[in-house]
Every structure is written in structure tokens, then in C-alpha cells.
Design an enzyme around this catalytic site. Structure first.
Site, PDB file in Angstrom:
ATOM      1  N   HIS A  67       0.354  -9.450  71.724  1.00  0.00           N
ATOM      2  CA  HIS A  67      -0.940  -9.070  71.158  1.00  0.00           C
ATOM      3  C   HIS A  67      -1.073  -7.548  71.167  1.00  0.00           C
ATOM      4  O   HIS A  67      -0.179  -6.832  71.637  1.00  0.00           O
ATOM      5  CB  HIS A  67      -2.100  -9.777  71.853  1.00  0.00           C
ATOM      6  CG  HIS A  67      -2.172  -9.546  73.336  1.00  0.00           C
ATOM      7  ND1 HIS A  67      -2.317  -8.296  73.894  1.00  0.00           N
ATOM      8  CD2 HIS A  67      -2.097 -10.416  74.383  1.00  0.00           C
ATOM      9  CE1 HIS A  67      -2.365  -8.391  75.204  1.00  0.00           C
ATOM     10  NE2 HIS A  67      -2.202  -9.663  75.543  1.00  0.00           N
TER      11      HIS A  67
ATOM     12  N   HIS B  70      -0.355  -5.606  74.411  1.00  0.00           N
ATOM     13  CA  HIS B  70       1.072  -5.340  74.663  1.00  0.00           C
ATOM     14  C   HIS B  70       1.542  -4.216  73.736  1.00  0.00           C
ATOM     15  O   HIS B  70       2.300  -3.332  74.128  1.00  0.00           O
ATOM     16  CB  HIS B  70       1.939  -6.572  74.350  1.00  0.00           C
ATOM     17  CG  HIS B  70       1.609  -7.787  75.155  1.00  0.00           C
ATOM     18  ND1 HIS B  70       1.247  -8.988  74.581  1.00  0.00           N
ATOM     19  CD2 HIS B  70       1.612  -7.993  76.486  1.00  0.00           C
ATOM     20  CE1 HIS B  70       1.035  -9.877  75.520  1.00  0.00           C
ATOM     21  NE2 HIS B  70       1.244  -9.302  76.696  1.00  0.00           N
TER      22      HIS B  70
ATOM     23  N   CYS C 260      -2.859 -16.902  92.494  1.00  0.00           N
ATOM     24  CA  CYS C 260      -3.374 -16.819  91.109  1.00  0.00           C
ATOM     25  C   CYS C 260      -2.175 -16.842  90.175  1.00  0.00           C
ATOM     26  O   CYS C 260      -1.328 -15.945  90.225  1.00  0.00           O
ATOM     27  CB  CYS C 260      -4.187 -15.545  90.893  1.00  0.00           C
ATOM     28  SG  CYS C 260      -4.556 -15.293  89.134  1.00  0.00           S
TER      29      CYS C 260
ATOM     30  N   CYS D  54      -1.911 -13.779  87.774  1.00  0.00           N
ATOM     31  CA  CYS D  54      -1.276 -12.582  88.352  1.00  0.00           C
ATOM     32  C   CYS D  54       0.138 -12.885  88.803  1.00  0.00           C
ATOM     33  O   CYS D  54       0.904 -11.967  89.080  1.00  0.00           O
ATOM     34  CB  CYS D  54      -2.011 -12.092  89.591  1.00  0.00           C
ATOM     35  SG  CYS D  54      -3.693 -11.586  89.336  1.00  0.00           S
TER      36      CYS D  54
ATOM     37  N   CYS E 186     -10.362 -14.730  90.809  1.00  0.00           N
ATOM     38  CA  CYS E 186      -9.485 -13.567  90.631  1.00  0.00           C
ATOM     39  C   CYS E 186     -10.215 -12.579  89.711  1.00  0.00           C
ATOM     40  O   CYS E 186     -10.658 -12.975  88.625  1.00  0.00           O
ATOM     41  CB  CYS E 186      -8.161 -14.012  89.990  1.00  0.00           C
ATOM     42  SG  CYS E 186      -7.287 -12.630  89.219  1.00  0.00           S
TER      43      CYS E 186
ATOM     44  N   HIS F  15      -8.422 -12.383  86.144  1.00  0.00           N
ATOM     45  CA  HIS F  15      -8.290 -13.567  85.290  1.00  0.00           C
ATOM     46  C   HIS F  15      -9.506 -14.494  85.350  1.00  0.00           C
ATOM     47  O   HIS F  15      -9.559 -15.489  84.630  1.00  0.00           O
ATOM     48  CB  HIS F  15      -7.004 -14.321  85.663  1.00  0.00           C
ATOM     49  CG  HIS F  15      -5.786 -13.482  85.419  1.00  0.00           C
ATOM     50  ND1 HIS F  15      -5.220 -12.703  86.394  1.00  0.00           N
ATOM     51  CD2 HIS F  15      -5.084 -13.248  84.291  1.00  0.00           C
ATOM     52  CE1 HIS F  15      -4.203 -12.033  85.877  1.00  0.00           C
ATOM     53  NE2 HIS F  15      -4.096 -12.337  84.608  1.00  0.00           N
TER      54      HIS F  15
ATOM     55  N   LYS G 155     -13.434  -7.692  75.899  1.00  0.00           N
ATOM     56  CA  LYS G 155     -12.115  -7.997  76.447  1.00  0.00           C
ATOM     57  C   LYS G 155     -11.451  -9.063  75.566  1.00  0.00           C
ATOM     58  O   LYS G 155     -12.109 -10.020  75.140  1.00  0.00           O
ATOM     59  CB  LYS G 155     -12.291  -8.515  77.892  1.00  0.00           C
ATOM     60  CG  LYS G 155     -10.998  -8.554  78.647  1.00  0.00           C
ATOM     61  CD  LYS G 155     -11.197  -8.839  80.112  1.00  0.00           C
ATOM     62  CE  LYS G 155      -9.824  -9.083  80.723  1.00  0.00           C
ATOM     63  NZ  LYS G 155      -9.840  -9.413  82.104  1.00  0.00           N
TER      64      LYS G 155
ATOM     65  N   LYS H 284      -8.218 -15.585  74.782  1.00  0.00           N
ATOM     66  CA  LYS H 284      -7.956 -16.718  73.893  1.00  0.00           C
ATOM     67  C   LYS H 284      -9.245 -17.493  73.657  1.00  0.00           C
ATOM     68  O   LYS H 284      -9.521 -17.931  72.550  1.00  0.00           O
ATOM     69  CB  LYS H 284      -6.906 -17.636  74.530  1.00  0.00           C
ATOM     70  CG  LYS H 284      -5.493 -17.165  74.252  1.00  0.00           C
ATOM     71  CD  LYS H 284      -4.474 -18.218  74.663  1.00  0.00           C
ATOM     72  CE  LYS H 284      -3.106 -17.566  74.743  1.00  0.00           C
ATOM     73  NZ  LYS H 284      -2.225 -18.151  75.720  1.00  0.00           N
TER      74      LYS H 284
END
Ligand code: MSP
Length: 520
Positions: free
Chosen positions: A18, A21, A126, A129, A144, A147, A298, A301
């Protein structure tokens, strides 16, 4: 500078690449290309991180083997980086045989020297992570923080790396090397994390995580993600525990690890400890970049706002990635978060690349053809104030890159473009020609074209295709000109260009011309 070895984070392959990255890879590539313009011996490493529970679970949910999924998804990352003109030297996959073998030996060596030991452990894991978290790491609701998921309680017998043994040495290194962590404002955060550090779990029971590298002589345990993933930076260039290749000896220690702020702890603390245990020199610098949001939100998905870099290129009908590279690389000041929005993207690249920079080249070359048949005469001298400004800008840009201030460097380049535009407006070469002041007119045009050569060198890391197109129209040897050697007199006396060879280096997004070229 004798050599420049740079790495990026290696991406998890449980999904497609995405724009987050892509942001990192573009930033890293812009830095890399800049240093290829200063140094001959350079090496850039990227790749994919392919083991772990997330990949195992995603593959299972798709009814395929983890290896099949890794093969498919790793290829998607390679394809995306190709579309973005990411100029890496090597792409490592953590499932590569050589990497797997060396990681097993690293683990064995650390075990034999007492840096890795076995212990029964109950912790909060997690899978986002791929790490155990302590109660202190969690949000008030026990999630977390990265996430926003509740970690699983995992009770296993695992191997542990004695990170606490190196705690003091790591703190000492960070404190005595103020440039180690870039930007400097992250240093205290890392030192704070280090205060609470414990020994870290470096294996998982195969019965729980089967998709992992086997621990030699203990088939019930798999090497868990960080020793596997972090070691890519040395295995890729020929490290082995007993013998190192010449390439490794030449390139290590790495000059720069480029990573996101979320994995700074793993790089500045865990990796430093592992390298100390292996008796290897430490990385020179770690650049922790910020995160990219989409329309200030942020990416996730569940929100459906994840953007693929290749879809974005297709959406704007861009056959070259330069505009996207320029936008992303300049999206945030060094280490800070940035944002992507379609509107901002269009406005910025149209204004900077098409209107300011592209038009300047186009109209100056067109005037050279109109008034001088495309010839540069010996009596056209270069005007020094603008020339001096250009040479000063080269120094400023190099200085910013010394601190990896990629956005700030681009701002300096655009200031030079603005200066050159102002010089044309103020000098009015069309009025000079009308009044018959031909030498003066030629001087203005040659000065601008000379400065455009410098601009093509400076913009090259961000926009390699545009820069090379500019250099071609200017008959300028961009490829072999090192930044520290840039002077004026880049434009040779003689015939420079014919009308038919002048073309825009970047078409405005949504312009009629761009639409026509799309249809073609
Ligand atoms: N596999 C680990 C890294 C191991 S490095 C030895 C990992 N992978 S990842 O796929 O989750 O992230 C890869 C890189 O992309 C990280 O540096 C991460 O910070 C970065 N980014 C992921 N999402 C991002 C944004 N939204 N914005 C900017 N960078 C982002 O972590």
C-alpha cells in the site's frame, strides 16, 4: 564518502503493498539516488519478511500454503517497486535458502555463547506486531496501541535473547552517538523504552507457529520473527558466522537503515543488542520516518481507504512514477507524519513539476529556437547572480541530505526554480530580442538553461525520468556529473536543439494534452 549501504524495512507479505509501504521505499530511493550522485560504491537492499503467525493465518484463510502466498505476494511488492522506479541492488526474501541457513547459524552461535537461553514464559502476544507486549505498552482498554487489538495470552517454553546484558552498552552507544537515531527527537523515546527492557522471546513453539525457521537441534521450536527479520541486513550481503564475503566486509556497517517509527524500538534496541552479541560493528544511522495517512485518516482495511501505489498511477493515467515520487518524498518533514489526498497531489505536482519547472525549460528552449535557431553562441556569457544561487543550492541540498531532510531539500530546489522564473520575468528576453539586444537576450537564455542543468541533477533523485528528459533536451551529462563537481558552463557552445525535439517534461494532470497522450 567511500561507500553508501542503505536498507529499507522488509515488508510483511500477508497483503498487497500500500501507499504507506510505498512512502518508505520512495523516501529511501530518493536518499539512495542522491548518494549515488556523490559516491560510486553504493548498495541498496530491500525485500520481504515472510515468516510468522500473521502470514500462516492469512494463507490458511485463503486455503493456500504459506509458501504459495509468499511467492505471489512478494512478486506484487517487486512489481510495485518496479512501477515506482525503485533502484534497489538486491531484493531479499526471508524464505531464501541462504538467509534461512545463516539465521539458523546465528541463533546457534548465540545459544552456544550463552546469549540465548530457554525459559517458560506467559506473555501477551500481538500478532500485528509479531511481538510480546508488556502491560505497560497497552492502552487503557488493554489493546495494542498500534493495532488496537487485544493481545492473546500465550504460555510457552521459548528461547530468550539476553537483551538486558547489553542494556547499558546500548544506552551508552545511543548517548555517545547523537546522530545514531534520526530525527534526534526520537532519541529520548528510545532511551525511555530501553529503561523498561527485558530479555526478549526469540522463538515460538512450532505447535503454535509452524511457519518459521527451525531452531537447529530443537525441531519443536521455530525462530521467531525479529532475529529472522533483522538479520536480513547482514545475510543479504554475505554474512555468515564463520566466514564473511568480501562484499560484507566492504559494505558493513550499514550507513543507513530506513524504517517506520513503529519499528524503531526493534532496530535501535533489539538489533543493536544482537549485533553487539555477534561482535559486529553497529549501523551508522537509523532513520525513523513518520506515517502516511489518507485524507488525514489512518489507513485501514476496515475503513476501506487502503490505496495501492500502482492503482494510484493508473487512476491518474501516469505512465511514469515521477509525480508520485515527488509528492510522497515531500509529504512530510524529516521523521514527521504526512498525508495523501488526491486534490493535494494534483495541485502540488501540477504547480511544481508542470507549471514552475517544466514550463521554464520549455519556454526557454522555445525562445532559443525562435531567436537563435537553437544555437548557443560563444558570446552568450552566464550571468553570475543566478549561477551563484544555483551553486549555493547544490550545497544546501547536499547539506539537507546529510540529515536526510528530503522534503526540505526539495523546497530548496523549488526556490531555485522560482528564482530562475523570476530572472526570466525580470529580464524579459522577448523584449531584449524585440529591441535587438541579441547578446543580452542570449545571455539570459543561456543562463537559465545552464541553471536548468543543475536543477535536473538536483531533481533527479525525486523524478529520475523527468530529470533525464530535461538533461537530454539540454545535452547535459546528468549521469556522470557528481553533485560535488557541479559548476556552471554546463551548456556547450554550438547547436543545442531543434524545434521538433522540444517537448514538455511533465504534462499537467487533467490537462488536455495529457488526455490526448492517454488516448494515444
Ligand atoms: N516486517 C516488518 C519489518 C521488518 S524490518 C527487519 C514490518 N513490516 S510491515 O509490512 O508492517 O511494514 C514495513 C514498513 O512499512 C515499516 O517500516 C512500516 O513502518 C512501514 N509502513 C507501514 N504502514 C505505513 C504507513 N501508513 N505510512 C508509512 N509507513 C508505513 O514492520
Amino acid at each position: 564518502m567511500e561507500k553508501f549501504y542503505e536498507t529499507t524495512a522488509i515488508d510483511y507479505v500477508n497483503g498487497a503493498p500500500h501507499i504507506g509501504h510505498a512512502y518508505e521505499k520512495i523516501l529511501a530511493d530518493v536518499i539512495y539516488r542522491h548518494f549515488t550522485q556523490r559516491c560510486d560504491n553504493t548498495f541498496m537492499l530491500t525485500g520481504t519478511d515472510e515468516h510468522g503467525i500473521k502470514i500462516q493465518k492469512t494463507a490458511a484463510s485463503k486455503g493456500i500454503t504459506p509458501k504459495q502466498m509468499c511467492d505471489e505476494n512478494s512478486q506484487m511488492f517487486k512489481d510495485a517497486w518496479k512501477a515506482l522506479d525503485f533502484d534497489y541492488s538486491k531484493f531479499i526474501r526471508t524464505t531464501d535458502e541462504q538467509h534461512v541457513r545463516v539465521v539458523q547459524h546465528i541463533f546457534k552461535k548465540l545459544m552456544e555463547q550463552g546469549d540465548i537461553y530457554k525459559n517458560k514464559y506467559t506473555g501477551l502476544y500481538c500478532s500485528g506486531c509479531e511481538a510480546f507486549l508488556s502491560e505497560k505498552d497497552l492502552t487503557e482498554d488493554g489493546l495494542c496501541p498500534d493495532h488496537l487489538k487485544k493481545p492473546e495470552v500465550v504460555s510457552e517454553e521459548n528461547y530468550f535473547f539476553k537483551l538486558t546484558k547489553y542494556k547499558e552498552a546500548i544506552a551508552n552507544h545511543i548517548n555517545t552517538h547523537p546522530d545514531f537515531i534520526v530525527p534526534a527527537f526520537r532519541k529520548n523515546e528510545v532511551l525511555h523504552q530501553l529503561e523498561n527492557i527485558e530479555d526478549i522471546s526469540v522463538s515460538r513453539a512450532k505447535s503454535n507457529v509452524s511457519w518459521s525457521i527451525d531452531v537447529l537441534d530443537d525441531p519443536d521450536q521455530g525462530i521467531y520473527v525479529w532475529i529472522d527479520a533483522l538479520s536480513n541486513y547482514i545475510t543479504a550481503i554475505g554474512y555468515d558466522v564463520d566466514e564473511q564475503t568480501d562484499q560484507f566486509k566492504q559494505l558493513w556497517p550499514v550507513n543507513l537503515h530506513v524504517i517506520g517509527k513503529d519499528i524503531l524500538k526493534f532496530h535501535s534496541i533489539y538489533w543493536t543488542g544482537i549485533l553487539m552479541a555477534l561482535g559486529l560493528p553497529l549501523p551508522q544511522q537509523i532513520l525513523a520516518h513518520g506515517w502516511i495517512t489518507i485524507d488525514e485518516t489512518k489507513m485501514s482495511k476496515s475503513l476501506g481507504n487502503v490505496i495501492s501505489p500502482t492503482t494510484l498511477l493508473e487512476h491518474f493515467h501516469l505512465d511514469k512514477p515521477d509525480a508520485m515520487r515527488y509528492y510522497m518524498a515531500t509529504a512530510a518533514p524529516c521523521g514527521k507524519d504526512g498525508n495523501y489526498s488526491d486534490k493535494d497531489f494534483k495541485e502540488k505536482v501540477n504547480a511544481h513539476l508542470a507549471n514552475s519547472m517544466g514550463n521554464l525549460l520549455n519556454r526557454t528552449l522555445s525562445m532559443l529556437v525562435k531567436y537563435f535557431d537553437g544555437d548557443v553562441k560563444p558570446e552568450f556569457k552566464i550571468d553570475s547572480p543566478l549561477k551563484n544561487k544555483a551553486i549555493e543550492t547544490v550545497k544546501d541540498v547536499m547539506h539537507h541530505f546529510d540529515y536526510y531532510e528530503v522534503q526540505e531539500a526539495a523546497q530548496k530546489i523549488m526556490l531555485l526554480v522560482d528564482e530562475a522564473n523570476k530572472y526570466v520575468t525580470d529580464s524579459e528576453p522577448w523584449a531584449l530580442a524585440k529591441n535587438g539586444e541579441m547578446d543580452k537576450c542570449g545571455q539570459v537564455l543561456t543562463t537559465v538553461l545552464d541553471v536548468m542543468c543543475v536543477i535536473s541533477s538536483l531533481i533527479y533523485p525525486y523524478c529520475p525520468n523527468i530529470a533525464q528528459d530535461m538533461a537530454k533536451q539540454l545535452s547535459y551529462d546528468l549521469k556522470s556529473t557528481k553533485l560535488q563537481d557541479i559548476k556552471s558552463d554546463n551548456i556547450k557552445v554550438g547547436h543545442l536543439i531543434d524545434k521538433a525535439d522540444i517537448h514538455p517534461v511533465f504534462l499537467r494532470i487533467d490537462s488536455e494534452l495529457a488526455d490526448k497522450s492517454k488516448k494515444k
